[in-house]
Scaffold this active site. Structure first.
Site, PDB file in Angstrom:
ATOM      1  N   ASN A   5     -10.086   0.059   0.351  1.00 31.21           N
ATOM      2  CA  ASN A   5      -8.622   0.152   0.286  1.00 31.21           C
ATOM      3  C   ASN A   5      -8.156  -0.378  -1.074  1.00 31.21           C
ATOM      4  O   ASN A   5      -8.247  -1.578  -1.339  1.00 31.21           O
ATOM      5  CB  ASN A   5      -8.034  -0.666   1.434  1.00 31.21           C
ATOM      6  CG  ASN A   5      -6.517  -0.582   1.502  1.00 31.21           C
ATOM      7  OD1 ASN A   5      -5.869  -0.113   0.563  1.00 31.21           O
ATOM      8  ND2 ASN A   5      -5.952  -1.041   2.606  1.00 31.21           N
TER       9      ASN A   5
ATOM     10  N   HIS B 282      -3.330   7.505   2.663  1.00 31.05           N
ATOM     11  CA  HIS B 282      -3.728   6.175   2.205  1.00 31.05           C
ATOM     12  C   HIS B 282      -5.120   5.880   2.758  1.00 31.05           C
ATOM     13  O   HIS B 282      -5.415   6.205   3.916  1.00 31.05           O
ATOM     14  CB  HIS B 282      -2.726   5.143   2.705  1.00 31.05           C
ATOM     15  CG  HIS B 282      -3.124   3.736   2.395  1.00 31.05           C
ATOM     16  ND1 HIS B 282      -3.576   3.360   1.151  1.00 31.05           N
ATOM     17  CD2 HIS B 282      -3.154   2.610   3.171  1.00 31.05           C
ATOM     18  CE1 HIS B 282      -3.863   2.068   1.166  1.00 31.05           C
ATOM     19  NE2 HIS B 282      -3.618   1.602   2.380  1.00 31.05           N
TER      20      HIS B 282
ATOM     21  N   CYS C 285       0.818  -1.229   0.000  1.00 29.55           N
ATOM     22  CA  CYS C 285       0.000   0.000   0.000  1.00 29.55           C
ATOM     23  C   CYS C 285       0.847   1.273   0.000  1.00 29.55           C
ATOM     24  O   CYS C 285       0.334   2.358  -0.284  1.00 29.55           O
ATOM     25  CB  CYS C 285      -0.946   0.007   1.188  1.00 29.55           C
ATOM     26  SG  CYS C 285      -2.123  -1.356   1.138  1.00 29.55           S
TER      27      CYS C 285
HETATM   28  N1  COA Z   1     -18.261  -8.576   9.679  1.00 35.15           N
HETATM   29  C1  COA Z   1     -18.747  -8.837  10.894  1.00 35.15           C
HETATM   30  N2  COA Z   1     -17.953  -9.202  11.940  1.00 35.15           N
HETATM   31  C2  COA Z   1     -16.643  -9.278  11.704  1.00 35.15           C
HETATM   32  C3  COA Z   1     -16.070  -9.009  10.446  1.00 35.15           C
HETATM   33  C4  COA Z   1     -16.943  -8.666   9.422  1.00 35.15           C
HETATM   34  N3  COA Z   1     -16.518  -8.369   8.171  1.00 35.15           N
HETATM   35  N4  COA Z   1     -14.740  -9.166  10.543  1.00 35.15           N
HETATM   36  C5  COA Z   1     -14.457  -9.514  11.801  1.00 35.15           C
HETATM   37  N5  COA Z   1     -15.617  -9.587  12.526  1.00 35.15           N
HETATM   38  C6  COA Z   1     -15.774  -9.923  13.941  1.00 35.15           C
HETATM   39  C7  COA Z   1     -14.666 -10.802  14.454  1.00 35.15           C
HETATM   40  O1  COA Z   1     -14.945 -12.150  14.183  1.00 35.15           O
HETATM   41  C8  COA Z   1     -14.681 -10.470  15.915  1.00 35.15           C
HETATM   42  O2  COA Z   1     -15.747 -11.178  16.523  1.00 35.15           O
HETATM   43  P1  COA Z   1     -15.569 -11.833  17.988  1.00 35.15           P
HETATM   44  O3  COA Z   1     -15.307 -10.663  18.898  1.00 35.15           O
HETATM   45  O4  COA Z   1     -16.874 -12.507  18.202  1.00 35.15           O
HETATM   46  O5  COA Z   1     -14.400 -12.743  17.855  1.00 35.15           O
HETATM   47  C9  COA Z   1     -15.046  -8.991  15.966  1.00 35.15           C
HETATM   48  O6  COA Z   1     -15.678  -8.714  14.693  1.00 35.15           O
HETATM   49  C10 COA Z   1     -13.854  -8.084  16.163  1.00 35.15           C
HETATM   50  O7  COA Z   1     -12.854  -8.466  15.216  1.00 35.15           O
HETATM   51  P2  COA Z   1     -11.485  -7.722  15.126  1.00 35.15           P
HETATM   52  O8  COA Z   1     -10.695  -8.257  13.992  1.00 35.15           O
HETATM   53  O9  COA Z   1     -10.837  -7.722  16.483  1.00 35.15           O
HETATM   54  O10 COA Z   1     -12.007  -6.253  14.790  1.00 35.15           O
HETATM   55  P3  COA Z   1     -11.265  -4.875  14.899  1.00 35.15           P
HETATM   56  O11 COA Z   1     -11.990  -4.011  15.831  1.00 35.15           O
HETATM   57  O12 COA Z   1      -9.781  -5.017  15.082  1.00 35.15           O
HETATM   58  O13 COA Z   1     -11.508  -4.319  13.425  1.00 35.15           O
HETATM   59  C11 COA Z   1     -10.355  -4.008  11.345  1.00 35.15           C
HETATM   60  C12 COA Z   1     -10.984  -4.995  12.320  1.00 35.15           C
HETATM   61  C13 COA Z   1      -9.728  -4.811  10.214  1.00 35.15           C
HETATM   62  C14 COA Z   1     -11.459  -3.121  10.803  1.00 35.15           C
HETATM   63  C15 COA Z   1      -9.291  -3.155  12.060  1.00 35.15           C
HETATM   64  O14 COA Z   1      -8.437  -3.980  12.798  1.00 35.15           O
HETATM   65  C16 COA Z   1      -8.486  -2.338  11.115  1.00 35.15           C
HETATM   66  O15 COA Z   1      -9.015  -1.459  10.455  1.00 35.15           O
HETATM   67  N6  COA Z   1      -7.168  -2.569  11.067  1.00 35.15           N
HETATM   68  C17 COA Z   1      -6.271  -1.851  10.173  1.00 35.15           C
HETATM   69  C18 COA Z   1      -6.441  -2.413   8.809  1.00 35.15           C
HETATM   70  C19 COA Z   1      -5.673  -1.682   7.803  1.00 35.15           C
HETATM   71  O16 COA Z   1      -5.548  -0.501   7.852  1.00 35.15           O
HETATM   72  N7  COA Z   1      -5.197  -2.460   6.844  1.00 35.15           N
HETATM   73  C20 COA Z   1      -4.596  -2.001   5.671  1.00 35.15           C
HETATM   74  C21 COA Z   1      -3.260  -1.456   5.880  1.00 35.15           C
HETATM   75  S1  COA Z   1      -2.602  -1.185   4.320  1.00 35.15           S
END
Ligand code: COA
Length: 323
Positions: A280, A250, A114
């Site tokens: 993204n 980004h 990215c």
């Molecule tokens: N829909 C519904 N529920 C979902 C889901 C989806 N698409 N994806 C994950 N979940 C659930 C998980 O299973 C988890 O459930 P549980 O608590 O019962 O186990 C819960 O949601 C929380 O998951 P988690 O992965 O801990 O969520 P989070 O708060 O960390 O959010 C992201 C996830 C990916 C949105 C966040 O971590 C993020 O934005 N990270 C940075 C990503 C990024 O910038 N990437 C690109 C860099 S180039």
């Protein structure tokens, strides 16, 4: 006067097909509410079969050249950032070179996930300052829909396809002495390679590769690394937070984008946000956002624009540009 790189034009391309969160939730155990609350994403574009990285990169490059009032004859080099090339080789950049009818110079692909566009801008700016080239297309083009794991709802809802491009032109003119790429800073930390990666490639037997991410870890590193990158860019140019006119970050997550805008003391309307509509698009996200804000007249010549990105690698960086 020393040579500098003027950002003479920009352009973007998005696939025709729009996929909303509701459409995804028909086949994946997710919801519009979950995706919007955590990421700000409402929809993304997914490429059709013919919309490859080369196809979309060519389309974006054409718009960037036209915006700059340039033609294929002005292009000395094409640097194309992608993690989803058309082929292992020739470079996707050279497919674009052929499509555009550029018959000289050189081109290559650049792999920095990215942060690829910021890396490309940095390499192009260095070559222009060194007097090696005068006109460079820097392109980010990605078809992440082809490397997503549709069984992993934590990642497959976050990405989209598209391409963005800029045309850089060398200048030593006094009229241009305030314009151009003022600085670039690029970084990498290979020891963090396992928090965001693709688990295969053409070089690995029976493993085409899918995207794998530890979202929480990436989030944590993004906030600190990008804040450092922003401070580094300002310090290198003797600038304060209030001097920046626009942040073009980004587009991975609206919460990270808002945090960066706040850090710079910028009102939300001075932070370009496309993640809601594009999701993204990896290396394409920054040039696509820049092209949108230039195209609709928000960013105007003379504005001081800070670009930043972070991606798998870990890679990150910033560029400060006066349009
Ligand atoms: N829909 C519904 N529920 C979902 C889901 C989806 N698409 N994806 C994950 N979940 C659930 C998980 O299973 C988890 O459930 P549980 O608590 O019962 O186990 C819960 O949601 C929380 O998951 P988690 O992965 O801990 O969520 P989070 O708060 O960390 O959010 C992201 C996830 C990916 C949105 C966040 O971590 C993020 O934005 N990270 C940075 C990503 C990024 O910038 N990437 C690109 C860099 S180039």
């Amino acid at each position: 006067m020393p040579l500098r790189s003027i950002l003479a034009g920009c352009g973007g391309y998005l696939p025709e097909r729009v996929v909303t969160n509701d459409e995804l939730s028909r086949t994946i155990d997710t919801s519009d509410e979950w995706i919007r609350e955590r990421t700000g994403i409402r929809q993304r574009h997914f490429a059709a079969k013919h919309e490859t990285a080369a196809f979309m990169g060519t389309a974006a490059a054409r718009v960037a050249l036209a915006d700059a009032g340039a033609t294929a004859a002005d292009v000395d080099a094409i640097i194309l950032a992608t993690s989803t090339p058309d082929q292992a080789f020739p470079a996707t950049a050279l497919r674009v070179q052929a499509e555009l009818g550029v018959s000289r110079g050189f081109g290559f692909d650049l792999s920095a996930a990215c942060a690829g566009f910021i890396y490309g801008l940095s390499v192009a700016d260095g070559m222009i300052r060194a007097g090696q080239v005068r006109g460079v297309l820097v392109i980010g083009s990605e078809v992440y829909s082809r490397i997503l794991n549709w069984q992993d709802r934590g990642t497959c809802v976050l990405f989209g396809d598209g391409a963005g491009a800029v045309f850089l032109r060398a200048s030593s003119g006094e009229d241009d002495d305030r314009r151009g790429v003022l600085s670039t800073h690029i970084h990498a930390q290979g020891t963090l390679g396992d928090i965001l990666y693709v688990d295969g490639a053409v070089g690995q037997p029976d493993k085409p590769g899918h995207l794998v991410m530890n979202g929480r870890e990436v989030f944590r590193h993004a906030v600190t690394r990008l804040a450092e990158a922003v401070e580094e860019a300002l310090a290198a140019n003797g600038l304060k937070h209030g001097d920046i006119d626009w942040l073009v970050p980004h587009q991975a997550n609206s919460r990270i984008i808002q945090a960066m805008g706040k850090k710079l003391g910028l009102p939300p309307e001075r932070v370009v946000m496309t993640v809601d509509r594009h999701a993204n698009t990896s290396a394409a996200s920054v040039p696509l956002a820049l092209a949108e804000a230039r195209g609709d007249g928000r960013i105007v010549p003379g504005d001081l624009v800070l670009l930043e990105a972070l991606g798998g690698g870990l890679t990150w960086g910033s560029a400060l540009v006066r349009l």
